[in-house]
Design a protein around this motif. Structure first.
Motif, PDB file in Angstrom:
ATOM      1  N   TYR A  98       0.682  -1.033   0.204  1.00  0.00           N
ATOM      2  CA  TYR A  98       0.112  -0.106   0.006  1.00  0.00           C
ATOM      3  C   TYR A  98       0.920   1.615   0.280  1.00  0.00           C
ATOM      4  CZ  TYR A  98      -3.694  -2.930   0.933  1.00  0.00           C
ATOM      5  OH  TYR A  98      -5.225  -4.057   0.987  1.00  0.00           O
ATOM      6  N   GLY A  99       1.956   1.073   1.126  1.00  0.00           N
ATOM      7  CA  GLY A  99       3.137   2.029   0.982  1.00  0.00           C
ATOM      8  C   GLY A  99       3.419   2.403  -0.755  1.00  0.00           C
ATOM      9  N   GLY A 100       3.734   1.409  -1.636  1.00  0.00           N
ATOM     10  CA  GLY A 100       4.230   1.557  -2.929  1.00  0.00           C
ATOM     11  C   GLY A 100       3.760   2.094  -3.881  1.00  0.00           C
ATOM     12  N   VAL A 101       2.107   1.962  -3.646  1.00  0.00           N
ATOM     13  CA  VAL A 101       0.931   2.308  -5.112  1.00  0.00           C
ATOM     14  C   VAL A 101       0.331   4.293  -4.068  1.00  0.00           C
ATOM     15  CG1 VAL A 101      -1.928   2.231  -4.897  1.00  0.00           C
ATOM     16  CG2 VAL A 101      -0.116   0.288  -4.484  1.00  0.00           C
ATOM     17  N   LEU A 102       0.387   4.295  -3.040  1.00  0.00           N
ATOM     18  CA  LEU A 102       0.764   5.615  -2.277  1.00  0.00           C
ATOM     19  C   LEU A 102       1.602   6.633  -3.251  1.00  0.00           C
ATOM     20  CD1 LEU A 102      -0.479   5.279   1.026  1.00  0.00           C
ATOM     21  CD2 LEU A 102      -1.892   6.298  -0.839  1.00  0.00           C
ATOM     22  N   ILE A 103       3.229   5.828  -3.049  1.00  0.00           N
ATOM     23  CA  ILE A 103       4.223   6.500  -3.565  1.00  0.00           C
ATOM     24  C   ILE A 103       3.968   6.825  -4.818  1.00  0.00           C
ATOM     25  CG2 ILE A 103       6.785   7.261  -4.672  1.00  0.00           C
ATOM     26  CD1 ILE A 103       7.459   4.595  -1.280  1.00  0.00           C
ATOM     27  N   MET A 104       3.202   6.033  -5.635  1.00  0.00           N
ATOM     28  CA  MET A 104       3.784   6.074  -7.311  1.00  0.00           C
ATOM     29  C   MET A 104       2.425   6.640  -7.264  1.00  0.00           C
ATOM     30  SD  MET A 104       2.120   3.132  -9.755  1.00  0.00           S
ATOM     31  CE  MET A 104       0.260   2.711  -8.963  1.00  0.00           C
ATOM     32  N   PHE A 105       1.504   6.911  -6.986  1.00  0.00           N
ATOM     33  CA  PHE A 105       0.727   8.239  -7.558  1.00  0.00           C
ATOM     34  C   PHE A 105       0.339   8.841  -6.960  1.00  0.00           C
ATOM     35  CE2 PHE A 105      -3.084   4.748  -6.892  1.00  0.00           C
ATOM     36  CZ  PHE A 105      -3.740   5.129  -8.153  1.00  0.00           C
ATOM     37  N   GLY A 106       1.398   9.614  -6.019  1.00  0.00           N
ATOM     38  CA  GLY A 106       2.322  10.602  -5.231  1.00  0.00           C
ATOM     39  C   GLY A 106       3.169  11.612  -6.471  1.00  0.00           C
ATOM     40  N   HIS A 107       4.152  10.284  -7.601  1.00  0.00           N
ATOM     41  CA  HIS A 107       4.950  10.376  -8.670  1.00  0.00           C
ATOM     42  C   HIS A 107       3.681  11.279  -9.581  1.00  0.00           C
ATOM     43  CE1 HIS A 107       8.328  10.146  -6.242  1.00  0.00           C
ATOM     44  NE2 HIS A 107       7.766   8.350  -6.459  1.00  0.00           N
ATOM     45  N   SER A 122       0.810  15.968  -3.371  1.00  0.00           N
ATOM     46  CA  SER A 122       1.831  14.932  -4.080  1.00  0.00           C
ATOM     47  C   SER A 122       3.052  14.250  -3.109  1.00  0.00           C
ATOM     48  CB  SER A 122       2.801  15.413  -5.345  1.00  0.00           C
ATOM     49  OG  SER A 122       4.539  14.887  -5.258  1.00  0.00           O
ATOM     50  N   MET A 123       3.247  15.287  -2.681  1.00  0.00           N
ATOM     51  CA  MET A 123       4.052  15.507  -1.308  1.00  0.00           C
ATOM     52  C   MET A 123       3.765  14.804  -0.201  1.00  0.00           C
ATOM     53  SD  MET A 123       6.041  18.984  -0.994  1.00  0.00           S
ATOM     54  CE  MET A 123       7.538  19.174  -1.406  1.00  0.00           C
ATOM     55  N   ALA A 124       2.406  15.198   0.133  1.00  0.00           N
ATOM     56  CA  ALA A 124       1.267  14.276   0.771  1.00  0.00           C
ATOM     57  C   ALA A 124       1.806  11.706   0.908  1.00  0.00           C
ATOM     58  CB  ALA A 124       0.390  15.183   1.482  1.00  0.00           C
ATOM     59  N   LEU A 125       1.331  12.194  -0.536  1.00  0.00           N
ATOM     60  CA  LEU A 125       1.277  11.537  -0.795  1.00  0.00           C
ATOM     61  C   LEU A 125       2.462  10.729  -0.849  1.00  0.00           C
ATOM     62  CD1 LEU A 125      -1.145  11.039  -3.593  1.00  0.00           C
ATOM     63  CD2 LEU A 125      -1.528   9.901  -1.789  1.00  0.00           C
ATOM     64  N   ILE A 126       3.595  10.958  -1.234  1.00  0.00           N
ATOM     65  CA  ILE A 126       4.710  10.132  -0.944  1.00  0.00           C
ATOM     66  C   ILE A 126       5.211  10.216   0.605  1.00  0.00           C
ATOM     67  CG2 ILE A 126       6.691  10.503  -2.253  1.00  0.00           C
ATOM     68  CD1 ILE A 126       5.808  12.263  -4.176  1.00  0.00           C
TER      69      ILE A 126
END
Length: 495
Positions: A98-107, A122-126
């Motif tokens: 789930y962390g990887g998914v949020l990072i991907m959406f942040g980018h 974006s910053m919040a998601l990453i």
């Protein structure tokens, strides 16, 4: 209840350079996650302060540097939340995914042209995504090995190599694309990198990871979940409502937010120390070791305050003060972000060999910290020389910046792995996990304080800026060296 032995037996124990096959899955997942993070970070400061006509947001340079520091601080602070979610709710494997998914959406959010609001989303998601992924993927690596497996340290070294390989390659690729062609295309490549990491993780985890990370170590009861989720829900709603009102009233500004994070960077570790020291669960010896840990914590904060300026102040310096022409070839300012991981990959085996060779004759932990601070201080002191020789209105050789990165990496190799080891040794038994979180707070606190410090940097003040910070680091290093016998005594037998 799944035992440690059940987990180890479920993992194919050979298949990746003599290590468990699961290490392959985690190596490439973390490689791509670091590729995405460091690639994004290599161009983010430029995206913030470049003019709109150059594809940037046109922010004030001082504000951009301050936001970068707060961003880095919150990324490290969020690891505390990620560890709690894995321990109590999801287990490490699900939390990592789930962390990887949020990072991907942040980018992905940054890949589309938009304004400052999108940047903060974006910053919040990453921040949240990295907090979920970063501490927990390392925990899964530990799950692959039995506690007596002699391959464990070697496995972590291979994993660490994956981190630095991703960090080394990404500024060269994302940095070049972002600065030469388009920022959003660069952020898009970072998103693709994280997507590749998730694909590797999904395809290989069932076959290679077995039960590793699949269990919840300290699960909540239904009643506990209901109570905790209700409290969290109320707190989130309250924070959002108050935040919205304060923003609408013009009270909650970026300046106030960065100041709040800076204060938290000091308050949170202070509370940690007080709670652990006053706890009845801490023995007299453990309390003494906690007191010995405080100067090491302060020294580590000072070190990271210098090291982490590589992504904001030194990145700006590379862009504005360095002659980027080598012969007829122009280098990208973003490429300097590859120096830190390159030097770590090169020098880490050398340091590992030195410590093995020295054996019992190697310096004590406080002295290694002191040496680390000496090199960190020197990395800023050398930045005075070109300005002193030629002034601040001429371009300088890129080799001054290379030398600065080289010196700080020597300091990092003296301090960072030693700090991790010292934390595990000095931690009170009842607070082992929290003390590891405390170690990562050295970086979070350093960057929180940096959010205010970086405001003092301008090309015309660079001699004073680099000089004062460098001298403070040297002074704390010297103090630590002198206090070594006292600290050693407080460590109660821990070398």
């Amino acid at each position: 209840m799944i035992s440690k032995q059940d987990v180890v037996q479920s993992v194919p124990q050979k298949g990746f350079f003599g290590h468990p096959k699961g290490l392959l899955s985690l190596f490439f997942t973390e490689f791509w996650e670091r590729f995405s993070y460091y690639g994004m970070r290599a161009i983010l400061i430029y995206y913030m302060y470049y003019e709109v006509t150059q594809g940037g947001l046109g922010m004030d340079r001082t504000m951009a540097n301050s936001i970068m520091a707060v961003y880095g601080s919150l990324v490290y602070m969020s690891g505390i939340i990620g560890g709690w979610i894995a321990d109590r709710l999801l287990g490490t494997t699900k939390t990592v995914f789930y962390g990887g998914v949020l990072i991907m959406f942040g980018h992905i959010v940054l890949a589309f042209p938009s304004g400052i609001t999108t940047l903060f989303i974006s910053m919040a998601l990453i921040i949240i995504g990295t907090g979920l992924l970063k501490p927990n993927i390392s925990s899964i690596v530990g799950d692959l090995y039995s506690e007596t497996d002699v391959r464990r340290d070697s496995g972590f070294s291979i994993f660490y190599m994956g981190i630095n390989m991703g960090a080394f390659i990404s500024p060269l690729i994302v940095g070049t694309v972002g600065l030469e062609y388009n920022f959003h295309l660069g952020f898009g490549i970072a998103a693709v990198g994280m997507a590749l990491g998730l694909i590797v993780f999904l395809i290989t985890k069932k076959k290679y990871l077995g039960l590793a990370g699949s269990y919840v170590p300290n699960p909540m009861t239904k009643e506990e979940r209901k109570k905790v989720f209700t409290r969290i829900g109320i707190m989130l709603v309250a924070v959002l409502v108050v935040g919205f009102i304060l923003v609408q009233q013009g009270i909650l500004t970026i300046e106030l937010f960065t100041m709040t994070v800076s204060i938290l960077g000091i308050v949170i570790p202070t509370i940690y120390f007080i709670v652990m020291y006053r706890s009845s669960k801490s023995t007299a010896d453990e309390k003494s070791r906690l007191l010995a840990y405080i100067p090491l914590f302060v020294a580590a904060m000072m070190f990271w305050a210098i090291q982490e300026q590589g992504s904001n102040i030194l990145a700006q310096y590379a862009d504005e003060r360095v002659d980027l022409m080598i012969g007829s070839f122009e280098i990208s300012p973003a490429w300097f972000q590859s120096l830190n991981p390159l030097f770590i990959i090169t020098l880490a085996p050398v340091f590992a060999w030195i410590w093995v060779k020295l054996g019992d004759r190697q310096p004590s932990t406080p002295r290694k910290f002191a040496y680390g601070l000496f090199f960190a201080g020197l990395s800023f002191i050398v930045m005075i020389i070109p300005a002193y020789m030629n002034g601040t209105d001429t371009l300088v050789s890129p080799f001054w910046l290379v030398l600065s990165f080289f010196l700080v990496v020597i300091g990092e190799l003296l301090l960072s792995p030693v700090g991790l080891s010292a934390t595990t040794k000095l931690a009170p038994a009842a607070f082992a996990a929290q003390t590891m979180s405390l170690w990562f707070l050295t970086n979070a606190s350093a960057q929180a304080i940096n959010a205010q410090v970086v405001k003092l940097y301008k090309p015309e003040t660079e001699i004073v800026y680099f000089g004062v910070i460098g001298v403070i680091a040297l002074g704390i290093g010297l103090l630590l060296y002198v206090l070594n016998p006292l600290i050693q005594k407080q460590m109660r037998g821990i070398h």
